[in-house]
Design an enzyme around this catalytic site. Structure first.
Site, short mmCIF file in Angstrom:
data_model
loop_
_atom_site.label_atom_id
_atom_site.label_comp_id
_atom_site.label_asym_id
_atom_site.label_seq_id
_atom_site.Cartn_x
_atom_site.Cartn_y
_atom_site.Cartn_z
N LYS A 35 -2.50 -1.76 -7.26
CA LYS A 35 -2.19 -3.27 -7.85
C LYS A 35 -3.95 -4.03 -7.14
CE LYS A 35 -0.72 -5.14 -3.48
NZ LYS A 35 0.01 -5.49 -3.06
N ARG A 133 7.38 -12.47 5.58
CA ARG A 133 6.88 -12.78 4.34
C ARG A 133 8.33 -13.22 3.72
NH1 ARG A 133 1.81 -10.14 0.65
NH2 ARG A 133 4.08 -8.51 0.29
C1 LIG Z 1 0.00 -5.11 -1.52
C2 LIG Z 1 0.89 -3.89 -1.09
C3 LIG Z 1 0.96 -3.36 -0.62
C4 LIG Z 1 -0.69 -2.54 0.28
O1 LIG Z 1 -1.45 -3.09 0.53
P1 LIG Z 1 -3.02 -3.03 1.45
O2 LIG Z 1 -3.09 -3.52 2.58
O3 LIG Z 1 -3.63 -2.72 0.26
O4 LIG Z 1 -2.08 -1.12 1.59
C5 LIG Z 1 1.86 -2.66 0.09
N1 LIG Z 1 3.06 -3.18 0.31
C6 LIG Z 1 3.08 -4.21 0.09
C7 LIG Z 1 4.86 -5.32 0.10
C8 LIG Z 1 2.76 -4.83 -1.29
O5 LIG Z 1 2.78 -6.19 -1.38
#
Ligand SMILES: *Cc1c(COP(=O)(O)O)cnc(C)c1O
Length: 360
Positions: A35, A133
């Site tokens: 993403k 969260r």
């Molecule tokens: C975006 C996301 C990640 C990745 O996070 P980074 O800090 O970019 O490694 C991992 N798990 C979830 C649930 C996310 O939404």
């Protein structure tokens, strides 16, 4: 075309190699999170072709939809990171092999969707270890077991694992303590229901320092990594990961005006383009460059000029103003300026239709 993202595929591959290899030594598999770069096709290809990356993950089903077929053809599994919306469950079953969940109502709808598509869908239950969260709060084990029991009763759902997300809302740092508790809960679920949890996903890029220090509880066998792979940074303390490239993705914008002007505006000061009241330091006359990029294209606060003699003074929707007085380079109108990016700035630029992309 400018502005443009410059994606260095060799540097990205290097980061993928380094992290996958180091984590493999600790029994941790890498889930590549796409993403942060808008599920860019070339970067997705890199992950799909990487022998040590078994999962590709994104928070948006629209992104998974773009690459599910390619990923599956190469034997990779697709993962939806954001808890599914009720209104997207049939696409979730169609394009995600695994989804992260915390709500029984949603898992029941996934079960119904899987049944009608004649398939089984894997769910990873999220445990909230204090970051507040998503996930079942870890202090209420009874509720966690109850959710597991209900999920296990669904014929078209496989309880595939548990996951935790930290350092996203509450800023809680992964530790052997909170992840140790997370693993204990995973073990108790396995013991109570006589099952094996295939995936014990111990967080995102903020879990890197713990994992690379060798102190990650052994049961964790997976990390979901975006920023670490793309920008070579861990997100617990914001540090660079040794041996990784932090400049694999950069941004270039073109200078459209270059003039010597005062550093403080002339006249009574009201509000600026985005509603704040600005403040200025008087540095006398300075060399100011306007580059053709603005808040409509990315998060300007996340631009870090590669030329350390440049500072970003501010921006409106389409203009970013730089102080180039301290630069040793002799810039002209038409020249380009390069910026390193924070995760937020990369994400913004990657999904903007106004920002071009080039690959090197
Ligand atoms: C975006 C996301 C990640 C990745 O996070 P980074 O800090 O970019 O490694 C991992 N798990 C979830 C649930 C996310 O939404």
């Amino acid at each position: 075309m400018y502005p443009r993202l410059i994606v260095d595929l060799n540097k990205l591959k290097w980061n993928f190699d380094v992290l996958a290899k180091r984590l493999k030594d600790f029994g941790i598999a890498v889930m590549a999170v796409t993403k942060g770069i808008g599920a860019d096709q070339r970067v997705v290809e890199l992950a799909v072709n990487h022998p040590d990356i078994a999962f590709l993950a994104d928070s948006r089903i629209s992104n998974l939809k773009k690459y599910a077929e390619t990923a599956r053809r190469s034997g990779k599994q697709t993962v939806l990171l954001r808890l599914p919306m009720h209104t997207e469950v049939s696409d979730v079953v169609r394009y995600a092999d695994i989804s992260l969940n915390s709500e029984l109502s949603t898992v029941r709808m996934l079960n119904a969707a899987a049944e009608s598509q004649g398939t089984r869908h894997k769910v990873v239950l999220m445990l909230d270890m204090g970051d507040l969260r998503e996930g079942m709060i870890f202090t209420d084990e009874r509720a966690i077991f109850e959710l597991c029991r209900n999920v296990l009763a669904l014929p078209n759902i496989e309880l595939h694992g548990v996951g935790v997300n930290l350092t996203c809302y509450g800023g809680v740092i992964p530790s052997d303590q909170n992840l140790g508790t997370f693993c204990k809960i995973a073990e108790r679920i396995e013991a109570k229901f006589g099952i094996r949890l295939n995936l014990v996903s111990g967080g995102n890029s903020s879990s890197i320092p713990l994992a690379l220090s060798g102190k990650m509880p052994k049961k964790v066998n997976n990390l979901r990594l975006g920023e670490a792979l793309l920008l070579g940074k861990e997100t617990a303390y914001g540090g660079a990961i040794e041996g990784c490239f932090c400049d694999a993705v950069q941004l270039e914008a073109q200078i459209v005006e270059l003039k010597i002007k005062p550093s403080v505006p002339i006249g009574d000061i009201g509000l600026v383009a985005f509603g704040e009241k600005p403040a200025f330091t008087d540095k006398g006359e300075i060399a100011r460059a306007i580059v053709a990029i603005g808040r409509q294209d990315t998060n300007i606060d996340g631009l870090v000029p590669a030329d350390c003699g440049i500072t970003v003074l501010g921006a409106s929707s389409d203009h970013t103003i730089l102080d180039i007085t301290g630069s040793e380079n002799d810039y002209s109108v038409g020249d380009t300026v390069r910026f390193g990016l924070t995760y937020g700035a990369m994400l913004g630029a990657a999904v903007s239709s106004y920002v071009d992309k080039v690959y090197i």
